[in-house]
Motif scaffolding. Sequence first.
Motif, mmCIF file in Angstrom:
data_model
loop_
_atom_site.group_PDB
_atom_site.id
_atom_site.type_symbol
_atom_site.label_atom_id
_atom_site.label_comp_id
_atom_site.label_asym_id
_atom_site.label_seq_id
_atom_site.Cartn_x
_atom_site.Cartn_y
_atom_site.Cartn_z
ATOM 1 N N ALA A 21 0.837 -1.203 0.000
ATOM 2 C CA ALA A 21 0.000 0.000 0.000
ATOM 3 C C ALA A 21 0.872 1.253 0.000
ATOM 4 O O ALA A 21 1.973 1.266 0.564
ATOM 5 C CB ALA A 21 -0.906 0.003 1.220
ATOM 6 N N PRO A 22 0.360 2.336 -0.624
ATOM 7 C CA PRO A 22 1.120 3.588 -0.610
ATOM 8 C C PRO A 22 1.146 4.170 0.815
ATOM 9 O O PRO A 22 0.285 3.847 1.637
ATOM 10 C CB PRO A 22 0.350 4.489 -1.576
ATOM 11 N N PRO A 23 2.107 5.015 1.114
ATOM 12 C CA PRO A 23 2.180 5.581 2.467
ATOM 13 C C PRO A 23 0.950 6.443 2.767
ATOM 14 O O PRO A 23 0.475 7.193 1.927
ATOM 15 C CB PRO A 23 3.454 6.435 2.448
ATOM 16 N N GLY A 24 0.443 6.315 3.975
ATOM 17 C CA GLY A 24 -0.714 7.092 4.401
ATOM 18 C C GLY A 24 -2.041 6.449 4.043
ATOM 19 O O GLY A 24 -3.101 7.002 4.350
ATOM 20 N N PHE A 25 -2.036 5.279 3.393
ATOM 21 C CA PHE A 25 -3.295 4.646 2.974
ATOM 22 C C PHE A 25 -4.082 4.118 4.174
ATOM 23 O O PHE A 25 -5.286 4.362 4.285
ATOM 24 C CB PHE A 25 -3.002 3.505 1.988
ATOM 25 N N PHE A 26 -3.406 3.430 5.081
ATOM 26 C CA PHE A 26 -4.116 2.814 6.205
ATOM 27 C C PHE A 26 -4.649 3.835 7.205
ATOM 28 O O PHE A 26 -5.763 3.661 7.712
ATOM 29 C CB PHE A 26 -3.222 1.775 6.886
ATOM 30 N N PRO A 27 -3.929 4.930 7.505
ATOM 31 C CA PRO A 27 -4.548 5.942 8.389
ATOM 32 C C PRO A 27 -5.797 6.563 7.783
ATOM 33 O O PRO A 27 -6.807 6.755 8.472
ATOM 34 C CB PRO A 27 -3.449 6.989 8.572
ATOM 35 N N ARG A 28 -5.763 6.869 6.482
ATOM 36 C CA ARG A 28 -6.954 7.425 5.829
ATOM 37 C C ARG A 28 -8.102 6.421 5.848
ATOM 38 O O ARG A 28 -9.248 6.776 6.062
ATOM 39 C CB ARG A 28 -6.641 7.823 4.394
ATOM 40 N N LEU A 29 -7.762 5.143 5.599
ATOM 41 C CA LEU A 29 -8.791 4.099 5.630
ATOM 42 C C LEU A 29 -9.407 3.992 7.021
ATOM 43 O O LEU A 29 -10.627 3.827 7.167
ATOM 44 C CB LEU A 29 -8.176 2.760 5.213
#
Length: 136
Positions: A106-114
């Motif tokens: 996953a690109p950086p910052g994807f999981f926090p936004r999710l």
Amino acid sequence: MFKVIQRCVGPASLSLLTFRVYAAPKKDSTHKNYMKVDELSLYSVPEGQSKYVEEPRTQLEENISQLHHHCEPYTSWCQEIYSQTKPKVDRFVQWGLDNYEYLQNAPPGFFPRLGVIGFAGFIGLLFARGQRGEVI
């Protein structure tokens, strides 16, 4: 126990050995005794009369034939459904594999936004639980 192993290992080890056997004609034999390859019975076809006779069908064979005849529409229907469904299942499996690989890289910052989006949706469901959906 040792005798059993000895009796088994002996013949088994002899089967692993290779021997060459050379045959030489006798000194006093003439060429009249030699046979051609075509004359050997191993390579020749017997000259007998053969006739194919088909055996009559038994009752079991008749019943199986009737069952096959009655089930044929259903089996063809199942084959048709399978041929229509298989490409869709293959596409779904490929979609799942692609998403799995995307989530692994996953690109950086994807999981926090999710997480933020999912949490906001869950809170929205909790607040909307008591509402009837009436418009004023």
